[in-house]
Design a protein around this motif. Sequence first.
Motif, mmCIF file in Angstrom:
data_model
loop_
_atom_site.group_PDB
_atom_site.id
_atom_site.type_symbol
_atom_site.label_atom_id
_atom_site.label_comp_id
_atom_site.label_asym_id
_atom_site.label_seq_id
_atom_site.Cartn_x
_atom_site.Cartn_y
_atom_site.Cartn_z
ATOM 1 N N PRO A 177 -3.833 5.479 3.647
ATOM 2 C CA PRO A 177 -2.751 4.939 2.822
ATOM 3 C C PRO A 177 -1.362 5.244 3.368
ATOM 4 O O PRO A 177 -0.382 4.622 2.969
ATOM 5 N N TYR A 178 -1.276 6.196 4.305
ATOM 6 C CA TYR A 178 0.010 6.554 4.898
ATOM 7 C C TYR A 178 0.364 5.677 6.100
ATOM 8 O O TYR A 178 1.435 5.831 6.678
ATOM 9 N N ASP A 179 -0.529 4.770 6.482
ATOM 10 C CA ASP A 179 -0.330 4.011 7.713
ATOM 11 C C ASP A 179 0.920 3.141 7.652
ATOM 12 O O ASP A 179 1.278 2.599 6.596
ATOM 13 N N LYS A 180 1.551 2.954 8.804
ATOM 14 C CA LYS A 180 2.812 2.200 8.873
ATOM 15 C C LYS A 180 2.638 0.730 8.506
ATOM 16 O O LYS A 180 3.616 0.047 8.209
ATOM 17 N N GLU A 181 1.386 0.217 8.520
ATOM 18 C CA GLU A 181 1.182 -1.179 8.131
ATOM 19 C C GLU A 181 1.566 -1.423 6.676
ATOM 20 O O GLU A 181 1.814 -2.548 6.255
ATOM 21 N N TYR A 182 1.635 -0.340 5.899
ATOM 22 C CA TYR A 182 2.008 -0.465 4.492
ATOM 23 C C TYR A 182 3.510 -0.237 4.257
ATOM 24 O O TYR A 182 3.934 -0.052 3.125
ATOM 25 N N SER A 183 4.305 -0.248 5.314
ATOM 26 C CA SER A 183 5.724 0.060 5.164
ATOM 27 C C SER A 183 6.545 -1.123 4.632
ATOM 28 O O SER A 183 7.660 -0.944 4.165
ATOM 29 N N GLY A 184 5.994 -2.329 4.715
ATOM 30 C CA GLY A 184 6.736 -3.514 4.285
ATOM 31 C C GLY A 184 6.143 -4.165 3.062
ATOM 32 O O GLY A 184 5.769 -3.503 2.078
ATOM 33 N N VAL A 185 6.021 -5.491 3.133
ATOM 34 C CA VAL A 185 5.533 -6.274 2.001
ATOM 35 C C VAL A 185 4.126 -5.842 1.604
ATOM 36 O O VAL A 185 3.803 -5.741 0.403
ATOM 37 N N LEU A 186 3.283 -5.576 2.611
ATOM 38 C CA LEU A 186 1.907 -5.183 2.304
ATOM 39 C C LEU A 186 1.876 -3.907 1.471
ATOM 40 O O LEU A 186 1.020 -3.747 0.596
ATOM 41 N N GLY A 187 2.808 -3.015 1.725
ATOM 42 C CA GLY A 187 2.871 -1.790 0.941
ATOM 43 C C GLY A 187 3.195 -2.067 -0.516
ATOM 44 O O GLY A 187 2.624 -1.449 -1.425
ATOM 45 N N HIS A 188 4.097 -3.004 -0.752
ATOM 46 C CA HIS A 188 4.427 -3.370 -2.135
ATOM 47 C C HIS A 188 3.228 -4.021 -2.828
ATOM 48 O O HIS A 188 2.952 -3.752 -4.001
ATOM 49 N N VAL A 189 2.511 -4.867 -2.082
ATOM 50 C CA VAL A 189 1.306 -5.496 -2.635
ATOM 51 C C VAL A 189 0.285 -4.429 -3.000
ATOM 52 O O VAL A 189 -0.323 -4.459 -4.077
ATOM 53 N N ARG A 190 0.101 -3.477 -2.091
ATOM 54 C CA ARG A 190 -0.854 -2.381 -2.344
ATOM 55 C C ARG A 190 -0.453 -1.574 -3.566
ATOM 56 O O ARG A 190 -1.290 -1.258 -4.425
ATOM 57 N N ASP A 191 0.834 -1.239 -3.675
ATOM 58 C CA ASP A 191 1.287 -0.411 -4.794
ATOM 59 C C ASP A 191 1.099 -1.138 -6.129
ATOM 60 O O ASP A 191 0.652 -0.536 -7.118
ATOM 61 N N ILE A 192 1.428 -2.426 -6.152
ATOM 62 C CA ILE A 192 1.260 -3.211 -7.388
ATOM 63 C C ILE A 192 -0.212 -3.297 -7.765
ATOM 64 O O ILE A 192 -0.596 -3.091 -8.920
ATOM 65 N N THR A 193 -1.038 -3.599 -6.753
ATOM 66 C CA THR A 193 -2.474 -3.745 -7.003
ATOM 67 C C THR A 193 -3.078 -2.463 -7.554
ATOM 68 O O THR A 193 -3.822 -2.473 -8.543
ATOM 69 N N CYS A 194 -2.733 -1.343 -6.906
ATOM 70 C CA CYS A 194 -3.346 -0.071 -7.304
ATOM 71 C C CYS A 194 -2.903 0.383 -8.691
ATOM 72 O O CYS A 194 -3.604 1.146 -9.351
ATOM 73 N N LYS A 195 -1.752 -0.091 -9.149
ATOM 74 C CA LYS A 195 -1.308 0.241 -10.503
ATOM 75 C C LYS A 195 -1.997 -0.613 -11.556
ATOM 76 O O LYS A 195 -2.049 -0.239 -12.728
#
Length: 356
Positions: A116-134
């Motif tokens: 979950p700390y990977d840099k691939e989540y630093s942009g839009v994908l990270g926001h998608v992940r955060d919304i999804t996980c909530k």
Amino acid sequence: MRLALVAYLHGAGGAERQIILLGNEMKKRGHDVHLLILAENKSNYDIADGVHIYDLSVVEHGGKFDIIKRYFALRKWLKKIHPEITINYNLQGAYFSMLLGNRICGKILYSERGDPYDKEYSGVLGHVRDITCKKVDALVFQSEGARDFFEIGEKQKAIVIHNSVVVPQDKYPIPSARDNRIVTVGRLHSQKNPQLLVDAFALIADIYPDMTLEFYGDGDLKEEIQSIINSKGLSERVHLHASRKDIFDCIRTARLFVLTSDYEGMPNALMEAMALGLPCISTDCRPGGARTLIKSGKNGIIVPPRNVNALVDKMMYMLENPREAELMAIEAYKIGTTHTNVVTFDKWNQFLISIL
């Protein structure tokens, strides 16, 4: 329970293996299991009889609208299946499930399988992940390090469940003799950092002239790694093998297993090496799966990632101290009884029941 498992079967990876194992084991426990395959269907892992299989990858043809086709194919079949729980091992599947909602998907579970700390989540994908996980109802993590990254909502359920390891130890006792090989198993991919192991071996090659290094796994870095091997004059001593179904037989008598990954969800190759009774060294790869498995100095050795000198030091320690290495291997071998399918998937079964 009626379970829908959303799978992206890109090949012989750990996530692919584990979601198929989950389906197989839930079927054994009497559940109605539906496996929906998106994007690619390239896995050779055996799927149990009685698991319903839906290959939705057939709707895709490499076009720019494939992701839309993927979403609507998933929607169509989930509406027909009407699962009580939809389980996702991939963020995109979890995001699709969130969009479809509980009326179609039942309870929605996301299992984080990477870093979950990977840099691939630093942009839009990270926001998608955060919304999804909530928004999902439940979360399953492979390691405590991955769990600690996320904030768990008051209404969400979450648990850490380590992967299982399937090594028939009655067939594979700890070998009484070892040969002069250092081995590793995994894709030749930047995540695995294969060059680190080549560089480390090059620094000890003259000290141990009878030792060889063997990689088992395919990947897009094969030509690059072979070029590095050739440039170091090690083409006769470092060998790149393809993935093998008989991998246990290939590696079990080696002197040492080394994992050099920068990140891993829960390193299945390391777990199998430990369950075979191999002396093991692993980098402390994010988000901490290897550190969860190895108590350094007791059942293996942990080294900092991307640190060739630290790796060389511990490789030499293992090779110079075979008695200590064997004692660590004996301790590592115990993972074959603590992380069985029964133990792991009983935890899954109990957790799934708890979220309904």
